[in-house]
Design an enzyme around this catalytic site. Structure first.
Site, PDB file in Angstrom:
ATOM      1  N   LEU A   1      48.282  32.720  56.815  1.00 11.60           N
ATOM      2  CA  LEU A   1      47.486  33.496  57.774  1.00 11.60           C
ATOM      3  C   LEU A   1      46.011  33.476  57.351  1.00 11.60           C
ATOM      4  O   LEU A   1      45.128  33.132  58.138  1.00 11.60           O
ATOM      5  CB  LEU A   1      48.001  34.941  57.844  1.00 11.60           C
ATOM      6  CG  LEU A   1      47.250  35.855  58.819  1.00 11.60           C
ATOM      7  CD1 LEU A   1      47.437  35.396  60.263  1.00 11.60           C
ATOM      8  CD2 LEU A   1      47.739  37.313  58.700  1.00 11.60           C
TER       9      LEU A   1
ATOM     10  N   GLY B   1      39.795  36.822  56.223  1.00  9.89           N
ATOM     11  CA  GLY B   1      40.855  37.456  55.447  1.00  9.89           C
ATOM     12  C   GLY B   1      41.340  38.726  56.116  1.00  9.89           C
ATOM     13  O   GLY B   1      42.366  38.743  56.794  1.00  9.89           O
TER      14      GLY B   1
ATOM     15  N   PHE C   1      37.139  49.761  62.241  1.00  5.09           N
ATOM     16  CA  PHE C   1      37.100  48.392  61.699  1.00  5.09           C
ATOM     17  C   PHE C   1      35.892  47.615  62.215  1.00  5.09           C
ATOM     18  O   PHE C   1      35.367  46.755  61.536  1.00  5.09           O
ATOM     19  CB  PHE C   1      38.348  47.601  62.137  1.00  5.09           C
ATOM     20  CG  PHE C   1      39.605  48.059  61.495  1.00  5.09           C
ATOM     21  CD1 PHE C   1      39.871  47.742  60.176  1.00  5.09           C
ATOM     22  CD2 PHE C   1      40.527  48.803  62.204  1.00  5.09           C
ATOM     23  CE1 PHE C   1      41.044  48.154  59.581  1.00  5.09           C
ATOM     24  CE2 PHE C   1      41.703  49.216  61.613  1.00  5.09           C
ATOM     25  CZ  PHE C   1      41.958  48.909  60.296  1.00  5.09           C
TER      26      PHE C   1
ATOM     27  N   MET D   1      46.955  54.054  26.601  1.00  5.09           N
ATOM     28  CA  MET D   1      47.836  54.764  25.653  1.00  5.09           C
ATOM     29  C   MET D   1      48.353  53.847  24.555  1.00  5.09           C
ATOM     30  O   MET D   1      48.720  54.311  23.472  1.00  5.09           O
ATOM     31  CB  MET D   1      49.029  55.390  26.400  1.00  5.09           C
ATOM     32  CG  MET D   1      48.646  56.618  27.198  1.00  5.09           C
ATOM     33  SD  MET D   1      50.088  57.435  27.868  1.00  5.09           S
ATOM     34  CE  MET D   1      50.889  58.011  26.373  1.00  5.09           C
TER      35      MET D   1
ATOM     36  N   LEU E   1      53.989  41.172  58.394  1.00  5.64           N
ATOM     37  CA  LEU E   1      53.320  41.906  57.311  1.00  5.64           C
ATOM     38  C   LEU E   1      53.895  43.311  57.165  1.00  5.64           C
ATOM     39  O   LEU E   1      53.987  43.834  56.053  1.00  5.64           O
ATOM     40  CB  LEU E   1      51.814  41.961  57.553  1.00  5.64           C
ATOM     41  CG  LEU E   1      51.097  40.609  57.430  1.00  5.64           C
ATOM     42  CD1 LEU E   1      49.629  40.731  57.781  1.00  5.64           C
ATOM     43  CD2 LEU E   1      51.239  40.057  56.026  1.00  5.64           C
TER      44      LEU E   1
ATOM     45  N   GLU F   1      48.142  41.395  51.581  1.00  8.26           N
ATOM     46  CA  GLU F   1      48.898  42.141  52.612  1.00  8.26           C
ATOM     47  C   GLU F   1      48.061  43.287  53.178  1.00  8.26           C
ATOM     48  O   GLU F   1      48.596  44.334  53.546  1.00  8.26           O
ATOM     49  CB  GLU F   1      50.188  42.716  52.027  1.00  8.26           C
ATOM     50  CG  GLU F   1      51.069  41.675  51.394  1.00  8.26           C
ATOM     51  CD  GLU F   1      52.157  41.210  52.304  1.00  8.26           C
ATOM     52  OE1 GLU F   1      52.143  41.607  53.491  1.00  8.26           O
ATOM     53  OE2 GLU F   1      53.008  40.458  51.834  1.00  8.26           O
TER      54      GLU F   1
END
Ligand code: TGC
Ligand code: FAD
Length: 394
Positions: free
Chosen positions: A140, A146, A393, A347, A249, A373
């Site tokens: 894709l 992207g 968007f 840690m 997806l 994804e």
């Protein structure tokens, strides 16, 4: 340098196991045992060498990790979505790249062929993909498109009994080893269509992507199409538009929501054990409040994410899930897993940067998982749009 013995014990602070059936638990234990025996002893070496352990493809097929929700008549497992989620959790507990191999094969290659393919396509491809005889990939993303796949440039031209495919896809998991690629391209009217492209078609190549610091045991590549002749019978007949790839997806993001929690569980378990063994200032470091805070927060976030995933799985099984709910779970799992892995790495002090322990590998892998994804930002905007009704968007 290998992780010598895998003594993983799963955190289950809220008895989430009580919500699972015996079959779910059996599936989880089977995949967990596989990861302990076959993945943990080898994965660090492969990651250090940036090599893909290609032999796992057959093993994952035999284990039933490819297309577990696809009906058995096509070689799938005919299982429910909680089983699928648990498989992805256990595989990613071993390594995100191993889960990636299974996610792509099941959700991004087998699912579109099953859901949108012809009966002939289902019979030709699904059994070979389910068994691991063939590996598949999903194209894709493009070099310049992207997060915004609807602007893709890859296209097909009708040439009678076949299409001529031109363009390029980038960042494609499994590409260098794939026999089959599910590719999304625009037709002459600008409508996105899905095609099954096979290795060996003239003009089709899959150059490997080198130099990754993340997902090093997973093979990533490009898909390059230079006037590739694709027979018309390879067009997925039953879908058109961006909802085709986006619906795939949704399935794969669901698997990532479970998978990233698996990586977090491994890092928590490693840090907990280390905190009991490592002594400084005359005490195990786990006796210091600062380290207890990290562990307490880790197990709290893991528990919340386990419950969210279980509920998401129930909604998936009932066919009531929304893509936006899947986005929230994918985003949440990536968020908590990256934080937990980073804290676990600290840690372990200096040991945390070595391959003696899995935490730095998980931490680096998760930088891909939080990006592919749909990036962390994209999933936040999906939730933002869902709750406000405003599209931020564009
Ligand atoms: P938009 O106008 O919102 O939607 C177009 C059509 O698609 C429908 N739709 C969905 N359908 C099913 N599932 C979903 N998750 C869906 N999301 C949207 C939508 O209803 C609409 O249908 P219709 O009938 O009205 O046409 O599209 P947009 O162009 O505004 O884009 C929206 C946006 C940004 C959310 C979307 O494009 C997006 O998700 N971008 C992120 C791209 C992405 O995730 N790429 C992943 C590439 S594959 C990959 O990374 C594999 S890694 C695997 C591994 O290794 O594990
Ligand atoms: P861009 O879209 O260029 O984004 C760059 C930055 O801008 C990000 O932070 C993003 O969140 C932000 N941004 C973009 N748009 C907006 C906006 N509207 N508002 C606010 N911020 C925004 N793809 C496939 O097709 N198949 C695969 O198998 C596959 N496997 C992958 C494996 C790996 C290891 C990686 C790293 C990626 C893979 N991908 C695959 C590609 C992946 O899906 C993309 O990298 C991802 O969707 C982001 O696209 P991009 O890298 O082009 O970033």
């Amino acid at each position: 340098m290998a992780v010598k013995t895998d003594n993983f014990l799963s955190p289950d602070y809220f008895n989430v196991d009580d919500l699972l059936t015996d079959e779910h638990k059996l599936i989880r234990e089977t995949v967990r045992a596989y990861v302990k025996k076959e993945i943990s002893p080898i994965i660090e070496d492969f990651a250090q060498r940036a090599d893909f352990p290609v032999f796992i493809v057959k093993q994952l097929g035999e284990l039933g990790c490819f297309g577990p929700t696809v009906p058995q008549q096509y070689g799938g497992g005919g299982l429910d979505y909680i089983s699928y989620g648990l498989m992805m959790q256990e595989l990613e507990r071993g390594d995100s790249g191993v889960r990636s191999t299974a996610s792509v094969q099941g959700s991004l290659v087998m699912f579109p062929i099953y859901q949108y393919g012809s009966e002939q396509q289902r019979n030709k491809y699904l059994p070979k993909l389910a068994s691991g005889e063939w590996l598949g990939c999903f194209g894709l993303t493009e070099p310049n498109h992207g997060s915004d796949p609807s602007s893709m440039l890859t296209h097909i031209r009708d040439a009678g009994d076949h299409f001529i495919l031109n363009g390029a896809k980038m960042w494609i998991s499994n590409a260098p080893f794939s026999q089959v690629a599910v590719v999304w391209a625009k037709d002459e009217s600008g409508v996105i269509r899905g095609l099954i492209v096979e290795r060996g078609m003239e003009g089709f190549s899959t150059p490997t992507t080198h130099g990754k610091w993340s997902l090093r045991a997973s093979a990533t590549g490009e898909l390059v199409f230079d006037n590739v002749k694709v027979p018309k019978e390879n067009l997925l007949p039953n879908v058109s538009g961006l909802k085709g790839p986006l619906s795939c997806l949704t399935k794969a993001r669901y698997g990532i929501a479970w998978g990233a929690v698996g990586a977090a569980m491994d890092c928590y378990n490693t840090a907990l054990n280390y905190s009991k063994e490592r002594v400084q200032f005359g005490k195990p470091i786990g006796a210091f409040q600062l380290q207890q805070r990290k562990l307490a927060e880790m197990v709290t976030e893991i528990t919340k994410a386990q419950l969210l995933n279980w509920r998401l799985g129930v909604l998936m099984n009932e066919g009531r899930v929304t893509p936006q709910q899947v986005s929230m779970a994918k985003r949440n799992a990536c968020e908590i897993a990256t934080t937990i892995c980073r804290d676990a790495r600290q840690m372990l002090g200096g040991m945390g940067i070595t391959g003696e322990y899995p935490v730095m590998r998980h931490m680096m892998n998760l930088e891909s998982v939080i990006t592919y994804e749909g990036t962390h930002d994209i999933h936040l905007l999906i939730t933002g749009m869902d709750v406000t009704g405003f599209n931020a968007f564009k």
